[in-house]
Design an enzyme around this catalytic site. Structure first.
Site, PDB file in Angstrom:
ATOM      1  N   HIS A   2      -5.574   1.496  -3.350  1.00  0.00           N
ATOM      2  CA  HIS A   2      -4.899   2.762  -3.645  1.00  0.00           C
ATOM      3  C   HIS A   2      -3.428   2.464  -3.874  1.00  0.00           C
ATOM      4  CE1 HIS A   2      -3.406   2.541   0.459  1.00  0.00           C
ATOM      5  NE2 HIS A   2      -4.630   2.362   0.839  1.00  0.00           N
ATOM      6  N   PHE A   3      -2.685   3.456  -4.368  1.00  0.00           N
ATOM      7  CA  PHE A   3      -1.289   3.263  -4.728  1.00  0.00           C
ATOM      8  C   PHE A   3      -0.322   3.692  -3.644  1.00  0.00           C
ATOM      9  CE2 PHE A   3      -3.351   3.262  -8.807  1.00  0.00           C
ATOM     10  CZ  PHE A   3      -2.700   2.251  -9.454  1.00  0.00           C
ATOM     11  N   SER A   4      -0.828   4.221  -2.548  1.00  0.00           N
ATOM     12  CA  SER A   4       0.050   4.678  -1.481  1.00  0.00           C
ATOM     13  C   SER A   4      -0.269   3.922  -0.212  1.00  0.00           C
ATOM     14  CB  SER A   4      -0.152   6.186  -1.239  1.00  0.00           C
ATOM     15  OG  SER A   4       0.491   6.580  -0.055  1.00  0.00           O
ATOM     16  N   LYS A   5       0.743   3.475   0.488  1.00  0.00           N
ATOM     17  CA  LYS A   5       0.460   2.773   1.734  1.00  0.00           C
ATOM     18  C   LYS A   5      -0.067   3.729   2.793  1.00  0.00           C
ATOM     19  CE  LYS A   5       5.174   2.896   3.559  1.00  0.00           C
ATOM     20  NZ  LYS A   5       6.263   2.083   4.042  1.00  0.00           N
ATOM     21  N   TYR A   6       0.035   5.013   2.545  1.00  0.00           N
ATOM     22  CA  TYR A   6      -0.470   6.017   3.475  1.00  0.00           C
ATOM     23  C   TYR A   6      -1.879   6.464   3.105  1.00  0.00           C
ATOM     24  CZ  TYR A   6       4.418   6.055   4.601  1.00  0.00           C
ATOM     25  OH  TYR A   6       5.684   5.672   4.941  1.00  0.00           O
TER      26      TYR A   6
END
Length: 104
Positions: A60-64
């Protein structure tokens, strides 16, 4: 999967990009990109020295993380009024501080 094109290192002595596949191989540039992918939490796929294409995969593109729902979610900014008021204040400050003195 993500592909970044024209990814070449710089020659420190000349400042030019190093594009020779043999030279890139000799300096283990592909291995450096593998380590960089790992540090970014990505999985290295390949490096194509002819085009400078660095291919890697991320979950995914978000570390969250991202919400897994398929529904479209509308994102509404809630600070618009606050930003507008701040802009109004800045404009008012500029007008009052740059106005020429009056002669009486």
């Amino acid at each position: 999967q993500i592909t970044l094109d024209k990814v070449w290192p710089l020659d420190k002595s000349s400042g030019d990009t190093i594009r020779s596949p043999d030279r890139l191989s000799n300096m283990s540039y592909e291995e450096k990109l593998e380590r960089a992918s790992s540090r970014l939490g990505a999985r290295f796929i390949e490096y194509r020295p002819e085009t400078g294409s660095w291919v890697f995969k991320v979950d995914h593109f978000s570390k969250y993380g991202l919400d897994e729902s398929d529904s479209d979610t509308e994102i509404v900014a809630t600070d618009n009024n606050k930003k507008f008021k701040t802009l109004e204040k800045r404009t008012a400050d500029i007008v009052t501080t740059t106005a020429p003195p009056t002669l009486d």
